[in-house]
Write a protein that holds these residues in place. Structure first.
Motif, PDB file in Angstrom:
ATOM      1  N   ALA A  46       0.804  -1.222   0.000  1.00  0.00           N
ATOM      2  CA  ALA A  46       0.000   0.000   0.000  1.00  0.00           C
ATOM      3  C   ALA A  46       0.834   1.267   0.000  1.00  0.00           C
ATOM      4  O   ALA A  46       0.351   2.330  -0.394  1.00  0.00           O
ATOM      5  CB  ALA A  46      -0.929   0.006   1.218  1.00  0.00           C
ATOM      6  N   GLU A  47       2.117   1.176   0.397  1.00  0.00           N
ATOM      7  CA  GLU A  47       2.954   2.368   0.508  1.00  0.00           C
ATOM      8  C   GLU A  47       3.252   2.963  -0.873  1.00  0.00           C
ATOM      9  O   GLU A  47       3.640   2.253  -1.790  1.00  0.00           O
ATOM     10  CB  GLU A  47       4.270   2.033   1.213  1.00  0.00           C
ATOM     11  N   VAL A  48       3.083   4.282  -0.971  1.00  0.00           N
ATOM     12  CA  VAL A  48       3.385   4.991  -2.208  1.00  0.00           C
ATOM     13  C   VAL A  48       4.838   5.455  -2.169  1.00  0.00           C
ATOM     14  O   VAL A  48       5.256   6.131  -1.224  1.00  0.00           O
ATOM     15  CB  VAL A  48       2.451   6.196  -2.416  1.00  0.00           C
ATOM     16  N   LEU A  49       5.618   5.103  -3.193  1.00  0.00           N
ATOM     17  CA  LEU A  49       7.044   5.434  -3.251  1.00  0.00           C
ATOM     18  C   LEU A  49       7.273   6.615  -4.185  1.00  0.00           C
ATOM     19  O   LEU A  49       6.682   6.689  -5.263  1.00  0.00           O
ATOM     20  CB  LEU A  49       7.848   4.230  -3.749  1.00  0.00           C
ATOM     21  N   ASP A  50       8.165   7.511  -3.756  1.00  0.00           N
ATOM     22  CA  ASP A  50       8.547   8.606  -4.641  1.00  0.00           C
ATOM     23  C   ASP A  50       9.649   8.140  -5.603  1.00  0.00           C
ATOM     24  O   ASP A  50      10.072   6.973  -5.571  1.00  0.00           O
ATOM     25  CB  ASP A  50       8.973   9.838  -3.846  1.00  0.00           C
ATOM     26  N   GLY A  51      10.126   9.052  -6.449  1.00  0.00           N
ATOM     27  CA  GLY A  51      11.114   8.674  -7.454  1.00  0.00           C
ATOM     28  C   GLY A  51      12.398   8.147  -6.858  1.00  0.00           C
ATOM     29  O   GLY A  51      12.928   7.110  -7.295  1.00  0.00           O
ATOM     30  N   ASP A  52      12.931   8.837  -5.843  1.00  0.00           N
ATOM     31  CA  ASP A  52      14.181   8.393  -5.221  1.00  0.00           C
ATOM     32  C   ASP A  52      14.027   7.022  -4.578  1.00  0.00           C
ATOM     33  O   ASP A  52      14.939   6.177  -4.652  1.00  0.00           O
ATOM     34  CB  ASP A  52      14.638   9.413  -4.170  1.00  0.00           C
ATOM     35  N   GLN A  53      12.898   6.765  -3.955  1.00  0.00           N
ATOM     36  CA  GLN A  53      12.679   5.480  -3.292  1.00  0.00           C
ATOM     37  C   GLN A  53      12.609   4.328  -4.310  1.00  0.00           C
ATOM     38  O   GLN A  53      13.106   3.228  -4.049  1.00  0.00           O
ATOM     39  CB  GLN A  53      11.400   5.532  -2.460  1.00  0.00           C
ATOM     40  N   ILE A  54      12.002   4.591  -5.462  1.00  0.00           N
ATOM     41  CA  ILE A  54      11.936   3.544  -6.493  1.00  0.00           C
ATOM     42  C   ILE A  54      13.341   3.182  -6.971  1.00  0.00           C
ATOM     43  O   ILE A  54      13.697   2.000  -7.079  1.00  0.00           O
ATOM     44  CB  ILE A  54      11.063   4.013  -7.679  1.00  0.00           C
ATOM     45  N   LEU A  55      14.170   4.209  -7.229  1.00  0.00           N
ATOM     46  CA  LEU A  55      15.531   3.938  -7.699  1.00  0.00           C
ATOM     47  C   LEU A  55      16.400   3.341  -6.596  1.00  0.00           C
ATOM     48  O   LEU A  55      17.300   2.546  -6.876  1.00  0.00           O
ATOM     49  CB  LEU A  55      16.159   5.219  -8.253  1.00  0.00           C
ATOM     50  N   ASP A  56      16.128   3.708  -5.325  1.00  0.00           N
ATOM     51  CA  ASP A  56      16.846   3.076  -4.207  1.00  0.00           C
ATOM     52  C   ASP A  56      16.546   1.580  -4.153  1.00  0.00           C
ATOM     53  O   ASP A  56      17.428   0.770  -3.839  1.00  0.00           O
ATOM     54  CB  ASP A  56      16.448   3.734  -2.880  1.00  0.00           C
ATOM     55  N   ASP A  57      15.299   1.203  -4.443  1.00  0.00           N
ATOM     56  CA  ASP A  57      14.941  -0.219  -4.523  1.00  0.00           C
ATOM     57  C   ASP A  57      15.835  -0.949  -5.515  1.00  0.00           C
ATOM     58  O   ASP A  57      16.347  -2.041  -5.247  1.00  0.00           O
ATOM     59  CB  ASP A  57      13.488  -0.371  -4.990  1.00  0.00           C
ATOM     60  N   ILE A  58      16.001  -0.326  -6.674  1.00  0.00           N
ATOM     61  CA  ILE A  58      16.796  -0.954  -7.729  1.00  0.00           C
ATOM     62  C   ILE A  58      18.263  -1.044  -7.287  1.00  0.00           C
ATOM     63  O   ILE A  58      18.933  -2.062  -7.492  1.00  0.00           O
ATOM     64  CB  ILE A  58      16.672  -0.160  -9.049  1.00  0.00           C
ATOM     65  N   ASP A  59      18.759   0.038  -6.659  1.00  0.00           N
ATOM     66  CA  ASP A  59      20.147   0.042  -6.159  1.00  0.00           C
ATOM     67  C   ASP A  59      20.388  -1.101  -5.176  1.00  0.00           C
ATOM     68  O   ASP A  59      21.428  -1.756  -5.200  1.00  0.00           O
ATOM     69  CB  ASP A  59      20.456   1.375  -5.470  1.00  0.00           C
ATOM     70  N   ASN A  60      19.416  -1.329  -4.305  1.00  0.00           N
ATOM     71  CA  ASN A  60      19.587  -2.371  -3.285  1.00  0.00           C
ATOM     72  C   ASN A  60      19.695  -3.759  -3.903  1.00  0.00           C
ATOM     73  O   ASN A  60      20.399  -4.625  -3.398  1.00  0.00           O
ATOM     74  CB  ASN A  60      18.415  -2.332  -2.299  1.00  0.00           C
ATOM     75  N   ILE A  61      19.003  -3.966  -5.015  1.00  0.00           N
ATOM     76  CA  ILE A  61      19.072  -5.267  -5.686  1.00  0.00           C
ATOM     77  C   ILE A  61      20.350  -5.390  -6.509  1.00  0.00           C
ATOM     78  O   ILE A  61      21.025  -6.429  -6.500  1.00  0.00           O
ATOM     79  CB  ILE A  61      17.830  -5.470  -6.586  1.00  0.00           C
ATOM     80  N   LEU A  62      20.714  -4.312  -7.201  1.00  0.00           N
ATOM     81  CA  LEU A  62      21.866  -4.376  -8.108  1.00  0.00           C
ATOM     82  C   LEU A  62      23.183  -4.069  -7.417  1.00  0.00           C
ATOM     83  O   LEU A  62      24.246  -4.239  -8.009  1.00  0.00           O
ATOM     84  CB  LEU A  62      21.653  -3.399  -9.272  1.00  0.00           C
ATOM     85  N   GLU A  63      23.115  -3.573  -6.201  1.00  0.00           N
ATOM     86  CA  GLU A  63      24.292  -3.221  -5.406  1.00  0.00           C
ATOM     87  C   GLU A  63      25.168  -2.212  -6.140  1.00  0.00           C
ATOM     88  O   GLU A  63      24.754  -1.091  -6.370  1.00  0.00           O
ATOM     89  CB  GLU A  63      25.068  -4.488  -5.015  1.00  0.00           C
ATOM     90  N   ASN A  64      26.358  -2.603  -6.603  1.00  0.00           N
ATOM     91  CA  ASN A  64      27.298  -1.630  -7.167  1.00  0.00           C
ATOM     92  C   ASN A  64      27.189  -1.464  -8.683  1.00  0.00           C
ATOM     93  O   ASN A  64      28.000  -0.786  -9.291  1.00  0.00           O
ATOM     94  CB  ASN A  64      28.740  -2.028  -6.811  1.00  0.00           C
ATOM     95  N   TYR A  65      26.195  -2.092  -9.295  1.00  0.00           N
ATOM     96  CA  TYR A  65      26.063  -2.002 -10.748  1.00  0.00           C
ATOM     97  C   TYR A  65      25.634  -0.580 -11.143  1.00  0.00           C
ATOM     98  O   TYR A  65      24.683  -0.027 -10.583  1.00  0.00           O
ATOM     99  CB  TYR A  65      25.020  -3.008 -11.229  1.00  0.00           C
ATOM    100  N   ILE A  66      26.382   0.049 -12.065  1.00  0.00           N
ATOM    101  CA  ILE A  66      26.073   1.415 -12.524  1.00  0.00           C
ATOM    102  C   ILE A  66      25.066   1.323 -13.668  1.00  0.00           C
ATOM    103  O   ILE A  66      25.351   0.750 -14.715  1.00  0.00           O
ATOM    104  CB  ILE A  66      27.350   2.142 -12.998  1.00  0.00           C
TER     105      ILE A  66
END
Length: 529
Positions: free
Chosen positions: A342-362
């Motif tokens: 139910a939580e609504v994510l802003d733009g930074d939070q969505i990209l942080d999700d991706i960062d957490n999965i990909l770790e150091n991948y640019i």
């Protein structure tokens, strides 16, 4: 001295006598050529360039019949030139593709810069005014060079990571084709001032259906459509309406390019637009001629797609969506929820999700949202709307603590999406799969002969992506090394494919994938004798 004068009748009689003697002498000289056996004549005519071959086919009925037998098989020839002089480069590729017997039914010209009108005029002068022609400006070309038959690529030069500039020198790729049993023409999409998108889309579909009814008969579908679309926000809905309207057996390929001009078969020159009209796309249509069904059925169009993207294993639903209308192309601001939360994510939070999965991948510079759009489609007002699901890519342009910013429009609240990233391993594996498809084509029981090939390649691919030259050409080079293929680099690759996704209720859902990024779409034209 007495004057000697001839009456008008005597002069006429004398002139006829001299002409008769000359004609008999000329015919006597021609007898050995006209009377040569068929095999010898066939071998001679087979070596003529296109223009001389056309003249030879008019000598007499016997020669014409031999010429027709030579052209009983289809041909599709491509060649490119890097000559920096536009006129000379055009002449080089025209000389190359017209160096053997062919009766051009269509011409595709792709240039990296320069004057499209000049190229269109030059081609029309060489192939005639009744041949449909498309000229487009593209971000690069690939194929075999006219001067040496070696495979190569011509790309835009870049002076930094963030800037792309035009190619320093002019380059042109020319493709001509002759497909006996097929009728070929161009159907354009031009948006008139005040015309709605829905009206434009419906008109395009109806123009295709009317052409097919005239050429192939009622309810017939095109064998193939090759599309050259300008890279504007008006293109996407036209493509999805076309994908909905055309049956699965119609092969549709193409690319989004910079600009294009076109000349239909019944037009002497490029049609000038009315003020405020907008060119959207031009479709080269291939229709089976109902008067030549045996020949038409021998020609087949096949496609193969090398995808170059992989998805991150997180699924979202668009929450709040706002469209910003820019000067050239709209963009979309959105927030989202993880699927099932139910939580609504802003733009930074969505990209942080991706960062957490990909770790150091640019990855930020080349990320896309793959949005599944379930939309209702119909043609005109009488047809009952049907739902079609399509996977549509929107490039991510940035984020903040409020929204995610992506290119384009058409995303709605509730649309599901994933983040997609370029993936070299996926692209290499997909190229191997395409090459295997082409090998399987060669091994079919009816032994088809591949007569032509064309590739629409994502502008971010090429040797800089793969780290080696001619990777996107490799399926053609490995399987058909003598094939005079061609291809262009574009900003959106058009090709039909179907994927199966598990929906929220864990049921499989069919999803159309039509407009690609980081992909190569291959068209293969074959003939069964």
């Amino acid at each position: 001295m007495a004057e000697v004068s001839l009456t008008k009748k005597e002069m006429t009689t004398k002139g006829k006598s001299e002409n008769s003697k000359k004609m008999k002498t000329d015919m006597a000289d021609m007898v050995p050529i006209a009377a040569m056996n068929e095999d010898l004549l066939h071998n001679i005519l087979l070596r003529l360039p296109a223009k001389s071959f056309a003249f030879a086919s008019c000598v007499n009925r016997f020669w014409s019949s031999v010429c027709n037998r030579i052209l009983s098989r289809p041909k599709m020839i491509s060649a490119f030139s890097r000559n920096p002089d536009q006129l000379r480069a055009g002449e080089e590729v025209l000389d190359k593709v017209l160096s053997e017997p062919i009766r051009p039914q269509f011409v595709i010209a792709n240039i990296t810069c320069g004057n499209m009108e000049e190229t269109l005029t030059l081609i029309t002068e060489r192939v005639g005014s009744r041949v449909p022609i498309i000229v487009s400006v593209v971000t690069g070309i690939l194929g075999k060079e006219a001067c040496n038959d070696k495979a190569g690529e011509v790309r835009l030069h870049s002076t930094s990571d963030d800037e792309l500039f035009d190619v320093a020198n002019f380059a042109i790729l020319l493709t001509i084709g002759y497909l006996p049993g097929m009728k070929v023409d161009i159907i354009p999409v031009i948006q008139a001032k005040g015309e709605s998108g829905a009206e434009m889309e419906d008109k395009f579909v109806m123009d295709i259906r009317n052409y097919m009814s005239m050429v192939s008969g009622h309810a017939a579908a095109p064998a193939c459509l090759i599309l050259f679309a300008e890279d504007t926000h008006a293109t996407e809905p036209v493509l999805h309406k076309l994908d909905y309207a055309m049956p699965a057996e119609t092969v549709i390929v193409g690319g989004q390019i910079g600009e294009f001009l076109h000349k239909r078969g019944n037009e002497p020159r490029n049609v000038q637009l009315q003020k405020d009209d907008i060119r959207v796309l031009a479709g080269l249509i291939f229709a089976r001629d109902r008067h030549r069904p045996a020949q038409a059925e021998r020609i087949q169009f096949d496609t193969a797609i090398s995808n170059g993207m992989s998805s991150v294993d997180l699924r979202y639903k668009a929450a709040n969506v706002n469209v910003s209308l820019g000067p050239s192309c709209p963009s979309t601001l959105l927030t989202a929820k993880r699927r099932g939360e139910a939580e609504v994510l802003d733009g930074d939070q969505i990209l942080d999700d991706i960062d957490n999965i990909l770790e150091n991948y640019i990855w930020e510079n080349d990320s896309y949202l793959g949005v599944i759009k379930r939309r209702k489609y119909s043609i005109g007002l009488e047809e009952k709307p049907k739902i079609m699901s399509s996977l549509v890519f929107h490039q991510v342009n940035g984020s903040d603590d409020q929204d995610l910013l992506v290119d384009g429009a058409g995303i709605k609240t509730g649309d599901q999406f994933q983040v997609y990233l370029p993936d070299l391993k996926v692209a290499e594996a997909a190229l191997n799969d395409v090459s295997a498809q082409l090998r399987n084509l060669k091994s079919k029981p009816n032994k088809p002969e591949v007569v032509g090939g064309f590739a629409f390649v994502g502008s971010c691919r090429g040797d800089s992506f793969f780290g080696c030259p001619n990777a996107d050409s490799s399926p053609f080079l490995e399987n058909f090394p003598e094939l005079p293929f061609g291809g262009i680099f574009c900003d959106g690759e058009i090709g039909r494919s179907l994927i199966l996704e598990k929906g929220e209720e864990k049921k499989e859902v069919s999803i159309q994938r039509f407009l690609h990024v980081y992909s190569s779409v291959y068209l293969i034209v074959s003939y069964t004798s």
